[in-house]
Design a protein around this motif. Structure first.
Motif, PDB file in Angstrom:
ATOM      1  N   LEU A  26       0.937  -1.552   0.198  1.00 31.92           N
ATOM      2  CA  LEU A  26      -0.189   0.130   0.315  1.00 31.92           C
ATOM      3  C   LEU A  26       0.613   1.056   0.139  1.00 31.92           C
ATOM      4  N   HIS A 108      -6.716  -2.501  -3.108  1.00 33.36           N
ATOM      5  CA  HIS A 108      -6.008  -2.242  -3.051  1.00 33.36           C
ATOM      6  C   HIS A 108      -4.483  -3.439  -3.169  1.00 33.36           C
ATOM      7  N   SER A 112      -2.980  -5.566  -6.607  1.00 32.13           N
ATOM      8  CA  SER A 112      -1.420  -5.141  -6.655  1.00 32.13           C
ATOM      9  C   SER A 112      -1.204  -7.000  -6.563  1.00 32.13           C
TER      10      SER A 112
END
Length: 206
Positions: A26, A108, A112
């Motif tokens: 993050l 998020h 990824s």
């Protein structure tokens, strides 16, 4: 927490390490994830970390498995709140992926890791079947066999890929409108009658 306490609570340490890896993604992106960086962020020694994850690929495998389980749990929670059975799993998939807020940390991290899977053939070979099984496990046979709902899921994947690549070809208002349109389509999509395939042929009786 002392080193002795950590050894007495291996699950807590494992969760702590995975959380540290997710936080690094993050804050700095996937490239920042190294064993040394994770150990520092988690407040443990590298040796302590390697008692759980000897290499970065092993840790990433565990992080992907953990993120997949969290993702599946989020989809299940959305499904439980939806009283309309028609297209329920596809709507939940929509809400947990592209309809998630931009600052949603879990989403998020998942993006990824999916990005790593898409662009690394070795990782893709390891993870793709796990990801597909996780998504499909919560869809009813009718949803899996519905061309309309399959089209919706492909559109969701396309939007998610756009987010992943940070493309700006779709404006915010247009994107919001597309999401609303997909959700509306999931409610209108007809289910496939029991005993029939999406092409209208009958499923052979066992």
């Amino acid at each position: 927490m002392s080193m002795t306490q950590r050894k007495d609570q291996p699950d807590v340490t494992r969760e702590q390490l995975l959380r540290a890896a997710a936080d690094l993604i993050l804050a700095q992106g996937l490239q920042a994830v190294t064993l040394d960086a994770i150990a520092r962020r988690a407040g443990v020694s590298k040796g302590d970390l390697q008692q759980h994850f000897q290499t970065k690929p092993i840790l990433l495998d565990a992080l992907f498995d953990d993120a997949t389980q969290r993702f599946a749990g989020a989809v299940a929670a959305e499904m439980a709140k939806d009283p309309d059975a028609n297209g329920r799993g596809t709507r939940a998939y929509l809400r947990v992926t592209v309809a998630a807020p931009a600052d949603d940390g879990e989403a998020h991290v998942m993006r990824s890791l999916i990005g790593l899977m898409l662009f690394d053939s070795e990782v893709r070979e390891l993870w793709s079947s796990i990801w597909d099984e996780s998504r499909e496990a919560q869809l009813s046979p009718q949803e899996l066999e519905s061309p309309e709902l399959t089209l919706c899921r492909l559109a969701i994947d396309g939007l998610w890929m756009s987010d992943l690549l940070e493309q700006r070809t779709v404006s915010g208002p247009m994107r919001a409108g597309v999401i609303l349109r997909i959700e509306a389509l999931t409610r209108k999509a007809p289910g496939v009658p029991a005993g029939l395939r999406h092409d209208g042929s009958r499923v052979p009786e066992e």
